[in-house]
Scaffold this motif. Structure first.
Motif, short mmCIF file in Angstrom:
data_model
loop_
_atom_site.label_atom_id
_atom_site.label_comp_id
_atom_site.label_asym_id
_atom_site.label_seq_id
_atom_site.Cartn_x
_atom_site.Cartn_y
_atom_site.Cartn_z
N SER A 195 0.73 -1.20 0.17
CA SER A 195 -0.10 0.05 -0.12
C SER A 195 0.81 1.06 -0.02
CB SER A 195 -0.98 0.13 1.41
OG SER A 195 -0.07 -0.05 2.29
N ASP A 196 0.17 2.14 -0.44
CA ASP A 196 1.01 3.55 -0.55
C ASP A 196 1.47 4.12 0.79
OD1 ASP A 196 1.86 5.82 -2.12
OD2 ASP A 196 0.02 6.96 -1.72
N VAL A 197 0.49 3.85 1.83
CA VAL A 197 0.72 4.20 3.21
C VAL A 197 1.86 3.67 3.64
CG1 VAL A 197 -1.01 3.08 4.14
CG2 VAL A 197 -0.64 5.10 5.20
N ALA A 204 -5.58 17.70 5.63
CA ALA A 204 -6.74 17.80 5.10
C ALA A 204 -7.32 16.22 4.68
CB ALA A 204 -6.69 18.66 3.52
N ASN A 205 -6.24 15.35 4.62
CA ASN A 205 -7.03 13.98 4.48
C ASN A 205 -6.25 13.00 5.40
OD1 ASN A 205 -4.75 13.26 2.95
ND2 ASN A 205 -5.84 12.68 1.20
N ASP A 206 -6.39 11.65 5.68
CA ASP A 206 -5.72 10.83 6.57
C ASP A 206 -4.52 10.36 5.86
OD1 ASP A 206 -7.81 11.00 8.72
OD2 ASP A 206 -7.89 8.64 8.63
N PRO A 207 -4.34 10.02 4.69
CA PRO A 207 -3.21 9.31 4.13
C PRO A 207 -2.11 10.34 4.35
CG PRO A 207 -5.10 8.98 2.64
CD PRO A 207 -5.70 9.83 3.59
N MET A 208 -2.38 11.78 4.17
CA MET A 208 -1.35 12.76 4.39
C MET A 208 -1.08 12.84 5.83
SD MET A 208 -1.65 16.10 1.68
CE MET A 208 -3.15 16.42 2.48
N ALA A 209 -1.93 12.83 6.57
CA ALA A 209 -1.67 12.87 8.19
C ALA A 209 -0.71 11.53 8.63
CB ALA A 209 -3.02 12.83 8.91
N ILE A 210 -0.99 10.45 7.96
CA ILE A 210 -0.36 9.24 8.69
C ILE A 210 1.07 9.41 8.05
CG2 ILE A 210 -0.21 6.79 8.33
CD1 ILE A 210 -3.29 6.82 8.03
N ALA A 211 1.20 9.89 6.85
CA ALA A 211 2.58 10.16 6.17
C ALA A 211 3.27 11.06 6.89
CB ALA A 211 2.41 10.51 4.82
N GLU A 264 -7.26 4.57 12.72
CA GLU A 264 -7.57 4.01 14.06
C GLU A 264 -6.64 3.31 14.67
OE1 GLU A 264 -11.60 3.06 13.34
OE2 GLU A 264 -11.85 1.98 15.36
N HIS A 265 -5.82 2.51 13.96
CA HIS A 265 -5.05 1.27 14.62
C HIS A 265 -3.54 1.56 14.72
CE1 HIS A 265 -8.48 -1.21 14.89
NE2 HIS A 265 -8.86 -0.97 13.56
N ILE A 266 -3.22 2.56 14.08
CA ILE A 266 -1.79 3.33 14.13
C ILE A 266 -1.53 3.46 15.39
CG2 ILE A 266 -1.47 3.62 11.77
CD1 ILE A 266 -1.72 6.58 12.21
N VAL A 322 0.02 24.80 3.68
CA VAL A 322 0.69 24.18 2.37
C VAL A 322 -0.12 23.63 1.67
CG1 VAL A 322 2.66 22.63 1.66
CG2 VAL A 322 2.85 23.81 3.88
N GLU A 323 -0.04 23.98 0.55
CA GLU A 323 -1.15 23.51 -0.46
C GLU A 323 -0.55 22.08 -1.11
OE1 GLU A 323 -2.80 25.80 -3.35
OE2 GLU A 323 -3.13 24.30 -4.82
N THR A 324 -1.41 21.21 -1.34
CA THR A 324 -0.91 19.77 -2.01
C THR A 324 -2.06 19.21 -2.70
OG1 THR A 324 -1.90 18.29 -0.17
CG2 THR A 324 0.21 19.07 0.64
N ASP A 325 -1.68 17.77 -3.32
CA ASP A 325 -2.33 17.11 -4.24
C ASP A 325 -3.31 16.08 -3.41
OD1 ASP A 325 -2.96 18.40 -6.48
OD2 ASP A 325 -1.30 17.75 -7.70
N PHE A 326 -3.27 15.82 -2.34
CA PHE A 326 -4.00 15.01 -1.42
C PHE A 326 -3.16 13.89 -1.42
CE2 PHE A 326 -8.35 16.85 -1.72
CZ PHE A 326 -8.40 17.29 -0.25
N ARG A 327 -1.90 13.75 -1.98
CA ARG A 327 -1.14 12.59 -2.09
C ARG A 327 -0.39 12.33 -0.75
NH1 ARG A 327 0.30 13.79 -7.62
NH2 ARG A 327 1.98 14.87 -6.64
N ALA A 328 -0.19 11.01 -0.59
CA ALA A 328 0.69 10.63 0.74
C ALA A 328 2.08 11.44 0.79
CB ALA A 328 0.84 9.16 1.11
#
Lengths: 347, 347
Positions: free
Chosen positions: A282-284, B251-258, B286-288, B222-228
DNA sequence: AGAGCGGTCTAAACCGGTTTAGAGTCAGAG
DNA sequence: CTCTGACTCTAAACCGGTTTAGACCGCTCT
């Protein structure tokens, strides 16, 4: 109110020919003089005519669409990177071929069979993908009975009249185990997928064989349903054992990431005190810390190859089975040397 | 070779009536005697007859299908929990209604418009979903021009003839900011989605307004394209600043996790030295460890409501706009008190 | 001149449903 | 007894394409 859409009869009238000839001209079939053809094409262009797929579908007895049924409880579908990539690959093949993808998402196996029946009985699709194969998979028999072309992802156990597009995932598991063994790990656990699913049990067997080949016992295996929450539970159980593992091989990435969370929460340093590997890339997993060592499979090309094979089946060819390049293990940061010294060989 | 599928004519012959009457009986229309109806239904059952959707589609001028076009580069589609859940919700509504979902996944905006055109021009679908609204979104005009029913996810900026199904995401962002401010954070950054996307810029504005209301400057955005991968870059940049933030709202979870991965890799303890919030409530967040504080939106019910509204549009009703319960902030483990003392109010 | 032929085109059947116009039957009203 | 209307049903048109059978033309060959 915009004008009604032009039909082939309008084009015929404008070009001063019969409907049939318009059909011939537009499908590039012989028997139309160059001059007339141009006149017809011109008329069609002027009217902005687009053939109605519905009419075409009825007369040529094709749906120009392929069916994909995804059986997952809503909980797992989130977070699993496989289907989005697979679908992107399928689309890549379908769009240029003028085909569409009809998607059905169902919660359980009964609904799954009903969904296949419905897609085919209504003549909504010309062929179906059969993904996530199970032991004694009823879908094979169903597709045969419905007389619909199909392609299976992976080789089913039962004899199947349908072409299979497979990707060897055993090599990836073996590589992961070998990698861990090479780092001195002896107590390696496996968090497996459900045994009723072919890839679940196949990965498990690959794990067991790799362990045996390394002279180790494959005693620590926990079966799960591939959900992140299962990864949490399985990891807790494993770490609570007196002979807790120093490395865990997970059957997919979401469970591995969840397992990583459990270990970290318990105060274990990963990878120093516990090594972890995932499956499916996965990407993440690439961006977390530590970055997840995993087995990456190219789901996108799996999708396009499967689509291509299915289209050929529908066209009446008899495509053989296809083997894609095996999924390969990518070591990143979540694996390192075993915290316990490797016993010397002669002990 | 299995027998050819029975048609309505076969049923008619077996029941000893005309085609038309069979059609009436099977659609439960009046004008058929109870006795004859039973005989017809019995004949249909015996033959295992199923109506051909193709023929029906042609004669009633309906496709019995809805179109969803997803525009995402393959990289982001993986890991984003929104679409799988949304689609599951849509399916829940479509399946009982005998409708199907036609899915198109395209890489960019040009291909996107072409995909809509193709779905509608070929009369493959009766209506379309318009998701991920952008400023001056060309799809609204296109759908109007193609004269196809549509539903938008969120209110478009430009006047739109189509019903909108919206979920307020500003409240979630505001709650996240308030939560952080309440924990003593002053230097709060925002990793935003692309400005051209409505929800990207709307979340950003909500962030800025919440900051202003709290008497803080919203300088770090910072502006992004929503990608991790964007989340990685943005987080690195933010943490390298002399006035580095003590909290980041993604602005989304994948970026937050990254971003969490970046911080941890840099040796920062999360949440003690850096608080982090996500958006969209992915399963994996939820599980990290630490579990991600995030803004959860119910994408499943978003899907079913949007589907229901679209079906009503197609049926000729004029459904109004719908507002779903707002996305709500769920504090978990990735946010805590600011590492720096809050300046006294009178300073 | 007439037969044979390839090229071009039309008319009509066809796919499998839905829908409309109208025919036949029967009961009740006038 | 006939007229009317309700009820049941049939035949045929229709949706918009594809496909087949065959008509018509001008040409060449004998």
């Amino acid at each position: 109110m915009p004008a009604e859409r032009p039909t082939i009869a309008d084009v015929a009238q404008r070009a001063g020919v019969s409907k049939g000839l318009v059909s011939f001209a537009l499908n590039g079939r012989p028997g139309v003089s160059a001059q007339t053809r141009d006149r017809i094409l011109e008329a069609a262009r002027e009217l902005g005519w687009q053939p109605s797929l519905r009419a075409r579908a009825l007369s040529v007895n094709r749906a120009f669409a392929l069916g994909l049924v995804i059986t997952r409880d809503p909980e797992i579908v989130t977070g699993d990177p496989f289907y989005p990539s697979f679908i992107a690959g399928v689309e890549r093949e379908l769009a240029p071929a003028g085909q569409a993808l009809v998607l059905s998402v169902v919660p359980d196996e009964d609904a799954e069979l009903a969904a296949y029946r419905k897609l085919v009985a209504g003549r909504r699709v010309d062929g179906v993908f059969i993904t996530d194969l199970r032991h004694d998979d009823a879908r094979i028999e169903l597709a045969r009975e419905l007389n619909v072309p199909a392609v299976t992802l992976g080789h089913p156990e039962t004899p199947s009249p349908f072409p299979a597009v497979s990707m060897d995932d055993r090599a990836g598991i073996e590589a992961a185990v070998d990698h861990l063994v090479g780092l001195g790990h002896r107590r390696i656990a496996h968090v497996a997928g459900p045994a009723r699913m072919l890839h679940g049990s196949r990965r498990r067997r690959a794990f067991e064989e790799a362990m045996t080949r390394a002279g180790l016992r494959a005693g620590m295996v926990v079966e799960t349903d591939f959900r992140a929450a299962d990864g949490v539970r399985a990891t807790r159980d494993l770490l609570a054992r007196p002979d807790y593992p120093t490395a865990i091989v997970y059957a997919n990435d979401p469970m591995a990431i969840a397992g990583l969370g459990v270990a970290q929460r318990a105060g274990l340093r990963v990878p120093d005190e516990l090594s972890i590997t995932g499956f499916d890339g996965s990407d993440v997993g690439e961006h977390i810390f530590p970055a997840l060592s995993t087995v990456v499979s190219d789901a996108v090309s799996w999708g396009s190859v499967a689509a291509r094979v299915l289209l050929r089946s529908i066209a009446g060819e008899q495509p053989g089975d296809t083997d894609l390049p095996p999924a390969r293990f990518v070591p990143r940061e979540s694996t390192t040397r075993s915290p316990e010294p490797t016993p010397r060989a002669d002990v």
